[in-house]
Design a protein around this motif. Sequence first.
Motif, PDB file in Angstrom:
ATOM      1  N   LYS A   7       3.574  11.079  13.433  1.00 26.53           N
ATOM      2  CA  LYS A   7       3.707  11.301  12.000  1.00 26.53           C
ATOM      3  C   LYS A   7       2.573  10.576  11.290  1.00 26.53           C
ATOM      4  CE  LYS A   7       8.633  11.821  12.189  1.00 26.53           C
ATOM      5  NZ  LYS A   7       9.925  11.337  11.785  1.00 26.53           N
ATOM      6  N   GLY A   8       2.003  11.220  10.304  1.00 23.69           N
ATOM      7  CA  GLY A   8       0.931  10.612   9.541  1.00 23.69           C
ATOM      8  C   GLY A   8      -0.451  10.900  10.084  1.00 23.69           C
ATOM      9  N   VAL A   9      -0.569  11.872  10.988  1.00 28.20           N
ATOM     10  CA  VAL A   9      -1.885  12.182  11.544  1.00 28.20           C
ATOM     11  C   VAL A   9      -2.796  12.747  10.466  1.00 28.20           C
ATOM     12  CG1 VAL A   9      -3.103  13.703  13.134  1.00 28.20           C
ATOM     13  CG2 VAL A   9      -1.086  12.485  13.894  1.00 28.20           C
ATOM     14  N   GLY A  10      -2.278  13.582   9.593  1.00 32.06           N
ATOM     15  CA  GLY A  10      -3.097  14.185   8.548  1.00 32.06           C
ATOM     16  C   GLY A  10      -3.101  13.400   7.251  1.00 32.06           C
ATOM     17  N   ALA A  11      -2.416  12.266   7.213  1.00 27.22           N
ATOM     18  CA  ALA A  11      -2.331  11.480   5.982  1.00 27.22           C
ATOM     19  C   ALA A  11      -3.633  10.707   5.757  1.00 27.22           C
ATOM     20  CB  ALA A  11      -1.165  10.502   6.068  1.00 27.22           C
ATOM     21  N   PRO A  12      -3.982  10.480   4.482  1.00 24.57           N
ATOM     22  CA  PRO A  12      -5.197   9.710   4.204  1.00 24.57           C
ATOM     23  C   PRO A  12      -5.018   8.238   4.566  1.00 24.57           C
ATOM     24  CG  PRO A  12      -4.033  10.169   2.177  1.00 24.57           C
ATOM     25  CD  PRO A  12      -3.326  10.937   3.257  1.00 24.57           C
ATOM     26  N   LEU A  13      -6.115   7.582   4.821  1.00 27.15           N
ATOM     27  CA  LEU A  13      -6.117   6.167   5.149  1.00 27.15           C
ATOM     28  C   LEU A  13      -5.652   5.365   3.941  1.00 27.15           C
ATOM     29  CD1 LEU A  13      -6.912   4.073   7.277  1.00 27.15           C
ATOM     30  CD2 LEU A  13      -9.169   4.049   6.259  1.00 27.15           C
ATOM     31  N   ASP A  14      -4.766   4.397   4.166  1.00 30.71           N
ATOM     32  CA  ASP A  14      -4.211   3.600   3.077  1.00 30.71           C
ATOM     33  C   ASP A  14      -4.324   2.126   3.442  1.00 30.71           C
ATOM     34  OD1 ASP A  14      -2.883   2.704   0.876  1.00 30.71           O
ATOM     35  OD2 ASP A  14      -0.917   3.468   1.453  1.00 30.71           O
ATOM     36  N   GLN A  21     -11.807   6.730  -0.224  1.00 34.33           N
ATOM     37  CA  GLN A  21     -13.110   6.306  -0.715  1.00 34.33           C
ATOM     38  C   GLN A  21     -13.053   4.981  -1.465  1.00 34.33           C
ATOM     39  OE1 GLN A  21     -14.228   9.560  -3.146  1.00 34.33           O
ATOM     40  NE2 GLN A  21     -13.007   8.936  -4.884  1.00 34.33           N
ATOM     41  N   TYR A  22     -11.904   4.647  -2.032  1.00 35.37           N
ATOM     42  CA  TYR A  22     -11.793   3.396  -2.777  1.00 35.37           C
ATOM     43  C   TYR A  22     -11.821   2.185  -1.841  1.00 35.37           C
ATOM     44  CZ  TYR A  22     -10.475   6.726  -6.290  1.00 35.37           C
ATOM     45  OH  TYR A  22     -10.471   7.800  -7.128  1.00 35.37           O
ATOM     46  N   ILE A  23     -11.439   2.374  -0.583  1.00 36.68           N
ATOM     47  CA  ILE A  23     -11.543   1.296   0.402  1.00 36.68           C
ATOM     48  C   ILE A  23     -13.020   0.966   0.629  1.00 36.68           C
ATOM     49  CG2 ILE A  23     -11.101   0.669   2.798  1.00 36.68           C
ATOM     50  CD1 ILE A  23      -8.646   2.510   2.666  1.00 36.68           C
ATOM     51  N   ILE A  24     -13.841   1.987   0.705  1.00 34.25           N
ATOM     52  CA  ILE A  24     -15.277   1.778   0.899  1.00 34.25           C
ATOM     53  C   ILE A  24     -15.881   1.090  -0.321  1.00 34.25           C
ATOM     54  CG2 ILE A  24     -17.489   2.950   1.234  1.00 34.25           C
ATOM     55  CD1 ILE A  24     -15.860   5.099   2.787  1.00 34.25           C
ATOM     56  N   LYS A  69      -5.951   6.133 -11.508  1.00 33.43           N
ATOM     57  CA  LYS A  69      -6.341   7.129 -12.502  1.00 33.43           C
ATOM     58  C   LYS A  69      -6.816   8.431 -11.870  1.00 33.43           C
ATOM     59  CE  LYS A  69      -8.993   8.090 -16.547  1.00 33.43           C
ATOM     60  NZ  LYS A  69      -9.757   7.623 -17.653  1.00 33.43           N
ATOM     61  N   TYR A  70      -7.713   8.339 -10.884  1.00 30.89           N
ATOM     62  CA  TYR A  70      -8.352   9.537 -10.358  1.00 30.89           C
ATOM     63  C   TYR A  70      -7.742  10.061  -9.068  1.00 30.89           C
ATOM     64  CZ  TYR A  70     -11.908   8.437 -13.787  1.00 30.89           C
ATOM     65  OH  TYR A  70     -12.564   8.167 -14.946  1.00 30.89           O
ATOM     66  N   GLY A  71      -6.990   9.261  -8.358  1.00 29.37           N
ATOM     67  CA  GLY A  71      -6.332   9.745  -7.159  1.00 29.37           C
ATOM     68  C   GLY A  71      -7.232   9.770  -5.936  1.00 29.37           C
ATOM     69  N   LEU A  72      -6.850  10.597  -4.982  1.00 28.49           N
ATOM     70  CA  LEU A  72      -7.464  10.578  -3.656  1.00 28.49           C
ATOM     71  C   LEU A  72      -8.961  10.879  -3.680  1.00 28.49           C
ATOM     72  CD1 LEU A  72      -6.695  10.121  -0.748  1.00 28.49           C
ATOM     73  CD2 LEU A  72      -6.268  12.551  -0.536  1.00 28.49           C
TER      74      LEU A  72
END
Length: 103
Positions: A7-14, A21-24, A69-72
């Motif tokens: 589960k979570g294979v297609g989920a974005p990195l959190d 992109q915000y992690i970068i 504000k801007y999301g993923l």
Amino acid sequence: MGFQINKGVGAPLDFFGLKSQYIIYFMIGMVLAFIFFFVFQFVNKVLAFVVGGTIAVVVYFLCHWANKKYGLSGVSIKMSHSMLPNRMTAKRARDIVKISKKL
């Protein structure tokens, strides 16, 4: 013989609420804060803490604010929309017909 589905294979990195992109952006900002900290450490230690800490706090809150504000992928979408022209002008009707045929 059965296979487990991850589960979570297609989920974005959190990472602590920051996504993709915000992690970068956060990592780049923290590296800049450390660089400024070490550069200003040769001048004055108090100034180094103030400058490095201020940059780190601003980057932290700015990344979390943009994430909410801007999301993923909102910042990249916002930047791509800013590159679009506001309007198109054509001096001849032939130009409008050529553009509409391409669409």
